[in-house]
Design a protein around this motif. Sequence first.
Motif, PDB file in Angstrom:
ATOM      1  N   LYS A 138      46.061  52.168  37.140  1.00 59.02           N
ATOM      2  CA  LYS A 138      47.055  52.616  35.855  1.00 59.02           C
ATOM      3  C   LYS A 138      46.878  51.197  34.865  1.00 59.02           C
ATOM      4  N   ARG A 139      45.270  50.571  35.387  1.00 55.60           N
ATOM      5  CA  ARG A 139      45.093  49.378  34.201  1.00 55.60           C
ATOM      6  C   ARG A 139      46.844  48.829  34.423  1.00 55.60           C
ATOM      7  N   THR A 140      46.481  47.971  34.662  1.00 56.96           N
ATOM      8  CA  THR A 140      47.815  47.041  34.912  1.00 56.96           C
ATOM      9  C   THR A 140      47.837  45.995  35.729  1.00 56.96           C
ATOM     10  N   VAL A 141      48.323  44.988  35.516  1.00 59.61           N
ATOM     11  CA  VAL A 141      47.728  43.405  36.276  1.00 59.61           C
ATOM     12  C   VAL A 141      49.246  42.510  36.441  1.00 59.61           C
ATOM     13  N   LYS A 142      49.635  42.212  37.849  1.00 53.71           N
ATOM     14  CA  LYS A 142      51.205  42.216  37.689  1.00 53.71           C
ATOM     15  C   LYS A 142      51.401  40.228  38.164  1.00 53.71           C
ATOM     16  N   LEU A 143      52.455  39.689  37.774  1.00 55.03           N
ATOM     17  CA  LEU A 143      52.409  38.476  37.413  1.00 55.03           C
ATOM     18  C   LEU A 143      52.764  38.004  38.982  1.00 55.03           C
ATOM     19  N   ALA A 144      52.484  36.741  38.673  1.00 52.60           N
ATOM     20  CA  ALA A 144      53.378  35.815  40.162  1.00 52.60           C
ATOM     21  C   ALA A 144      54.708  35.754  39.102  1.00 52.60           C
ATOM     22  N   ALA A 145      54.803  35.011  38.463  1.00 46.06           N
ATOM     23  CA  ALA A 145      56.147  35.446  37.614  1.00 46.06           C
ATOM     24  C   ALA A 145      57.519  36.441  37.706  1.00 46.06           C
ATOM     25  N   GLY A 146      57.194  37.362  37.597  1.00 42.81           N
ATOM     26  CA  GLY A 146      57.140  38.733  37.205  1.00 42.81           C
ATOM     27  C   GLY A 146      56.704  39.522  36.556  1.00 42.81           C
ATOM     28  N   GLY A 147      56.750  40.933  36.244  1.00 45.18           N
ATOM     29  CA  GLY A 147      56.397  42.133  35.194  1.00 45.18           C
ATOM     30  C   GLY A 147      54.521  42.593  34.451  1.00 45.18           C
ATOM     31  N   GLU A 148      54.494  43.077  33.972  1.00 45.17           N
ATOM     32  CA  GLU A 148      53.029  43.423  34.486  1.00 45.17           C
ATOM     33  C   GLU A 148      52.341  43.020  32.747  1.00 45.17           C
ATOM     34  N   LEU A 149      51.704  43.439  32.532  1.00 43.32           N
ATOM     35  CA  LEU A 149      50.601  42.977  31.475  1.00 43.32           C
ATOM     36  C   LEU A 149      50.042  44.808  31.398  1.00 43.32           C
ATOM     37  N   PRO A 150      49.404  45.688  30.824  1.00 41.45           N
ATOM     38  CA  PRO A 150      48.831  46.497  30.134  1.00 41.45           C
ATOM     39  C   PRO A 150      47.119  46.003  29.543  1.00 41.45           C
ATOM     40  N   TYR A 151      46.741  47.042  30.598  1.00 43.40           N
ATOM     41  CA  TYR A 151      45.243  46.477  29.675  1.00 43.40           C
ATOM     42  C   TYR A 151      44.138  47.674  29.315  1.00 43.40           C
ATOM     43  N   ASP A 152      43.205  48.085  28.410  1.00 40.95           N
ATOM     44  CA  ASP A 152      42.190  48.566  28.211  1.00 40.95           C
ATOM     45  C   ASP A 152      41.263  48.069  29.337  1.00 40.95           C
ATOM     46  N   ARG A 153      40.648  47.392  29.045  1.00 40.58           N
ATOM     47  CA  ARG A 153      40.024  46.387  29.864  1.00 40.58           C
ATOM     48  C   ARG A 153      40.566  44.942  29.954  1.00 40.58           C
ATOM     49  N   LEU A 154      39.668  45.027  30.689  1.00 41.54           N
ATOM     50  CA  LEU A 154      40.158  43.359  31.508  1.00 41.54           C
ATOM     51  C   LEU A 154      38.887  43.042  32.965  1.00 41.54           C
ATOM     52  N   ILE A 155      39.039  41.863  32.145  1.00 42.94           N
ATOM     53  CA  ILE A 155      37.758  40.381  32.209  1.00 42.94           C
ATOM     54  C   ILE A 155      38.402  39.493  33.061  1.00 42.94           C
ATOM     55  N   LEU A 156      37.576  39.647  34.158  1.00 45.10           N
ATOM     56  CA  LEU A 156      38.405  38.717  35.531  1.00 45.10           C
ATOM     57  C   LEU A 156      36.535  37.600  35.257  1.00 45.10           C
ATOM     58  N   SER A 157      37.326  35.740  35.415  1.00 43.09           N
ATOM     59  CA  SER A 157      36.719  34.994  35.575  1.00 43.09           C
ATOM     60  C   SER A 157      37.069  33.721  36.301  1.00 43.09           C
ATOM     61  N   PRO A 158      37.463  34.480  37.537  1.00 41.21           N
ATOM     62  CA  PRO A 158      38.306  33.777  38.397  1.00 41.21           C
ATOM     63  C   PRO A 158      37.868  32.587  39.167  1.00 41.21           C
ATOM     64  N   GLY A 159      36.547  32.357  39.200  1.00 39.24           N
ATOM     65  CA  GLY A 159      35.957  31.187  39.472  1.00 39.24           C
ATOM     66  C   GLY A 159      35.272  31.445  41.292  1.00 39.24           C
ATOM     67  N   VAL A 160      35.756  30.375  41.685  1.00 38.06           N
ATOM     68  CA  VAL A 160      34.693  30.614  43.318  1.00 38.06           C
ATOM     69  C   VAL A 160      35.966  30.406  44.125  1.00 38.06           C
ATOM     70  N   ASP A 161      36.417  30.559  45.627  1.00 35.73           N
ATOM     71  CA  ASP A 161      37.636  30.104  46.103  1.00 35.73           C
ATOM     72  C   ASP A 161      36.528  29.780  47.376  1.00 35.73           C
ATOM     73  N   PHE A 162      36.917  29.147  48.074  1.00 40.46           N
ATOM     74  CA  PHE A 162      36.260  28.404  49.396  1.00 40.46           C
ATOM     75  C   PHE A 162      36.764  29.682  50.193  1.00 40.46           C
ATOM     76  N   MET A 163      35.524  28.865  51.287  1.00 38.81           N
ATOM     77  CA  MET A 163      35.375  30.342  53.054  1.00 38.81           C
ATOM     78  C   MET A 163      36.205  29.505  53.936  1.00 38.81           C
ATOM     79  N   TRP A 164      37.688  28.889  53.776  1.00 40.93           N
ATOM     80  CA  TRP A 164      37.615  27.881  54.782  1.00 40.93           C
ATOM     81  C   TRP A 164      37.882  27.829  56.019  1.00 40.93           C
ATOM     82  N   ASP A 165      37.912  29.974  56.654  1.00 42.76           N
ATOM     83  CA  ASP A 165      37.939  29.683  58.048  1.00 42.76           C
ATOM     84  C   ASP A 165      36.316  29.565  57.987  1.00 42.76           C
ATOM     85  N   THR A 166      35.628  29.758  57.440  1.00 39.44           N
ATOM     86  CA  THR A 166      34.541  29.041  58.446  1.00 39.44           C
ATOM     87  C   THR A 166      34.300  26.895  58.990  1.00 39.44           C
TER      88      THR A 166
END
Length: 426
Positions: A116-144
Motif C-alpha cells: 500500500k506504500r504507507t507507514v504506520k506511526l506509533a502515535a497513530g495514523g499513517e503516512l503515504p509515500y511514493d518512495r520511502l527512504i529508511l535510515s534507521p541506523g543500527v540496533d543491538f543483538m542483545w540475544d547474543t
Amino acid sequence: MQRRQFVQTLGAGSAVAGLGGLAGCASTGGSSAKVVVVGGGYGGATAAKYVRLFSDQGIDVTLVEPNAAFVSCPISNLVIQGSKTIADVTTPYDNLSKRHGVKIVRDMVTSIDAEKRTVKLAAGGELPYDRLILSPGVDFMWDTLPGMGKAEAKEKVLHAWKAGAQTVALRKQLEAMPDGGVYALSIPLAPYRCPPGPYERACMVANYFKKAKPKSKVVIFDANDDITSKKGLFMKAWDEHYKGMIDYRPKHKVIDVDATTNTLKFEFNEDFKAGVANVIPNMRAGDIAVKTGLATANARWCEVDFLTFESKARKNIHVLGDSIQIAAGMPKSGHMANQHGKTCAAAVVSLLQGKEPPQLPIYANTCYSFVTDEDVVHVASVHRYDAEKKTMLPVAGAGGVSSAASELEGRYAHAWARNIWADTLA
C-alpha cells in the motif's frame, strides 16, 4: 559529470560552499510526489534535505524522527573525555523545515506496508509515500548477551554507542570510579558502526585517567583478531601517551555479561571483572528494517542497489547508512551515510521525475580520530560505482591515512564536524 554527481563527490565542507548555487540550478521537480524519510541521522537528514534541493522543492518530504534534535556520534567521545558537552554535539532539526520545507514528524514508525506504500506511526495514523527512504541506523543483538536482557542490566553496563544519554552516563561512571580502578571496553566482531571508534574511545578514557586518575587502567577486549582501523597510528599513540595504562587484548569475544558485578564472560578466556564495564554489543540493521524483511544479508544487513539504494527485497523502499550490507572497503561511518543520503536523494528525484538515475555515483569518506585532547589522525577513501560488478569499489591510489597524529589534524577534525553538521542540517 552531472551536477548531482559532482555534489555527491564533494567533501562536507565543499558541499556546504556549493549549496547557495545548487538550489536555483537543480532540475525542477514539479510534482506532488511524496517521499517519507525514516530516521534523522547523517543519512536520513541529508537525504530529506537533498530531495528537496534536487527537486527544487517540488517533492513533498516528511522526516519521521523520534528525537527532538540530532546528536552526533562522531566527536561524542570528547564528551566522555570531558572536553565537550553533549550540547556541543547536538543540532536541532529546525532548519530542515524552516529553510528547506521538510515536514518533521516527531514519532516512530511501527510498521511499513510495502504494497500500500504507507507507514504506520506509533502515535497513530499513517503516512503515504511514493518512495520511502529508511535510515534507521543500527540496533543491538542483545540475544547474543543473555545477561543483558533486563532493563536494569542495560542501565548499568552501558554501550554509549548511540550518542546521547548513555554518553553522559558513561562519563559519570568514569568520574565516580576511584583512582586505581579498571575500565573495560569490549569491541564486537566487525562489521559494526564506526570501525575506529572504540580505539578512539580507549584513547579518550586514558586521556581523562592520565589527568584525573593516573593509577587507573584501560583494558580493551577486542573480538576481532586485530585492530580493525588505523592500527599503526593507535598503537603509536598508546605507546607514546598511555604506556602502561592501555592493555589491548585481541581475540576476546564477549558471550555474556554479569551486570551485577561488571563481569565480562568470554568464549575462550577467563572472566574479567571491571570497575566500569563498557560493552559494545554485536549490531545489525535497525529494528524497522529487520521487521519489514529488508535485512536479507545474514538477517543482519539490508542489501541495496548501489545506484539508487533501493532495497533488493522491496520495491520503492530505499535503505542507506549503517543499516546496509556494505560494499568492499565501505565503512559504516557518519561521513559515508551523508554521502549515501545525497546519492539516494539524486536517484529518488530522478525516478520520481521518470528519468534514469545518475549512473556514476562517486563519493568520499573521511574519519578523524582523537588520540589525545588535541592530536588527531584520519583515514580517507574514495569510492566509485563499478557497472560490471554492480557495486561500489575503492578508487586505487585515492585516500590513505595520516603519517602521524598532529594538532593541525585536530583543527581539521573540528572543522569537518562543523561543516558536515551544516551540510546535513543547515
